[in-house]
Design an enzyme around this catalytic site. Sequence first.
Site, short mmCIF file in Angstrom:
data_model
loop_
_atom_site.label_atom_id
_atom_site.label_comp_id
_atom_site.label_asym_id
_atom_site.label_seq_id
_atom_site.Cartn_x
_atom_site.Cartn_y
_atom_site.Cartn_z
N GLY A 53 34.10 -4.94 75.86
CA GLY A 53 34.93 -5.99 75.31
C GLY A 53 36.15 -6.23 76.17
N SER A 54 36.68 -7.44 76.13
CA SER A 54 37.96 -7.72 76.78
C SER A 54 39.08 -7.17 75.89
CB SER A 54 38.13 -9.22 76.98
OG SER A 54 37.19 -9.68 77.92
N GLY A 55 40.29 -7.12 76.44
CA GLY A 55 41.42 -6.60 75.69
C GLY A 55 41.80 -5.20 76.11
N HIS A 56 41.04 -4.62 77.06
CA HIS A 56 41.32 -3.26 77.54
C HIS A 56 41.84 -3.26 78.98
CE1 HIS A 56 39.25 -2.09 73.97
NE2 HIS A 56 38.08 -2.50 74.39
N LYS A 104 30.37 2.76 77.68
CA LYS A 104 31.18 3.47 76.70
C LYS A 104 30.41 3.57 75.39
CE LYS A 104 34.82 0.75 76.76
NZ LYS A 104 34.15 -0.31 77.55
N ASP A 109 28.05 -1.86 72.84
CA ASP A 109 27.87 -1.65 74.28
C ASP A 109 26.54 -0.97 74.56
OD1 ASP A 109 30.45 -2.62 75.38
OD2 ASP A 109 31.29 -1.02 74.18
N HIS A 218 40.00 -0.11 69.93
CA HIS A 218 39.64 -1.43 69.41
C HIS A 218 40.47 -1.81 68.21
CE1 HIS A 218 36.04 -0.37 71.70
NE2 HIS A 218 36.09 -1.63 72.01
#
Lengths: 330, 198
Positions: A53-56, A104, A109, A218
Site C-alpha cells: 500500500g501507499s502511505g509508507h 510483507k 499483499d 496501517h
Amino acid sequence: MKMLINVAETVVTDALRGMAAAHPELVVDAENRVIVRRDAPVAEKVALVSGGGSGHEPLHGGFVGPGMLDAACPGEVFTSPVPDQMVRAAAAVDSGHGVLFLVKNYTGDVLNFQMAAELAEDEGVQVASVLIDDDVAVTDSTFTAGRRGTGATLFVEKIAGAAAEEGMPLERVEALARQVVASSRSFGVALSACTTPAKGSPTFDLPPGELELGVGIHGEPGRERRAMMTSHEIADFAVDAILEDLDPKLPVLVLVNGMGATPLLELYGFNAEVRRVLDERGVAVARTLVGNYVTSLDMAGCSVTLCQVDGELLRLWDAPVQTAGLRWGR
Amino acid sequence: MLDAAFFVRWMTAAAAVIDREADRLTELDSPIGDADHGRNMQRGFAAVVKVLETEPPATPGAVLIAAGRQLISSVGGASGPLYGTLLRRAGKTLGEAPQVSVEELRAALAAGVTAVGQLGGSAPGDKTMLDALTPGVAALSASFDAAATASEEGALATVPMQARKGRASYLGERSIGHQDPGATSSALLFAALAEVAK
C-alpha cells in the site's frame, strides 16, 4: 483535517508524477503504478520486486535503485497493489535470472503477490517469494494471519539487494532474504492515529494522554493502550518485547524508524534510550539507522527493528546503495 | 431460469448498492481495519460495470468470470483476490450454459465460497466475509429474499466474534464488538441479488 492534496482519488497518481519529476534515474509509470530503475533489466542480475500500500513512503518506491530494489508497485493508500502491477514490474526487470518478490505479511499483499507469481510464471518468468514477518506485537499462531511485516522490510530489501547486485543466483539471494527475516524483530508505538486521505479523519481515537503499544503501519490500533510514557520507558518496553523473542548472539543492526509525524529530534533522543537498553542487556550494536523509512502517513510514533548480523550480512548492509530514500557508498 | 442479462443486472445492482453503502463500509473498517474497504469495493465494482457494458459476455458463467477478473485487477488488498476468486470460481462452475437454474447458481456460489475459504485459510466463525456468504448461499435454496436475510444476519453475527484472519486479527480481543466490513459487503451482494430477482 487539512492535507496537501487535490482530491483523495488521485493522491497516489499525483505522488508518482511528482516522484518522476524529482528522480530522472527512475522510470515511473504513474498510470500503471510501477516504479522501475532506469537501467533495468540489469544483465546477469536477479531482479528484486516489492510493493504494498501507499502511505509508507519512502517504502517501497524510495528504495528502487542500484543496490536495492529493481521495481516497486505502490497500491492505493494502505491497500496492496493488484497482481497486474506486479506482473508488469516483473516483466520489466527480469533479465532471465529470475525475480524475487519481497512480500510483507499482510493478507492482501500475500494474496495479490501469490496470484502475480502464478501469472508471471505462466509468462515464463522464474519467480521466488519471501514473506517478511518481523512484528513481535502479534503472536504468530494458527488463529491469526501471522505476524505483520514492518521495519525489517528495509533490512531485507537492502541486504538482498546488495546480494543481487553482486550477481548472486536467485536461490542464494532468496536464502539471504530469509536469513534476514529470521534474524529481525520489530515493535511499534503510536502517539497518534493517522489520517487516510479517503477517510479524512483519524482512523482511530487516541486521547491526548495515551499511547498505543504494538501498532502496525496501517493506522490500525495496537495490542495495548496505556497512559503516555517517557522515551526512556518506551525504549525499555519496546526493546524488551523484541528481546523476549530474539536473543542476539551477534551484533545487531538497529533501525529507529519514525511513523511520519515524529521529528528527528525525538527519534534521535529515542535512539539514545534504545542504545542504553541494548547496552544494559549486553547486545552489541553494529550499525544504526534513524529516520522516517517505513511510515504510516501522518502518524506520530516510532518503531524499533533489530536484525542480528553475521559478517556477510553486515558486509552486504554496508555495500553501496543509491535510491531516493537510502543512499551511501557511491 | 437465469440468463446472462440477469447476471449483468445483478452485478450492476451490486455496484449501485456498494456505491450507496461505501461510506458505511469504510466506517466499519475504521476501528478494526484501515478504513478503505468501501472505497476499494466501490472502485472495483465500478470497473466491473464498465467492462460488462463495453464487452457484454454471452453466458452467466462468462459474466461472473469477467467480473471476478476485473475485481482482481482493480480492488487490491485482500478483498480483490477474495471477491475475485468467489466470482471466478462460481463462473467456472456454471460453465458455458446460456441459462442456469437457481439451484445451479447456488451450487456455483457454494464452490466459490469453498475457494474463498481455501485462499484465505479461513472458516466461518473467523469474522470474515465467509460469515455472511456461507449462510447466504445455504438459504438460496429457499429464495433470494431468504438468502439476503440470512447473509445480513450472518454479517450482524460477526459483531461479538474475535477476528482470526485478516488485518483485524492483529487486534485480538479488541476486534470484538465491531461488525466485519467484509461480511457486510458480502451481504450487500445478496441484497443486490434479491433486488434484481423481484
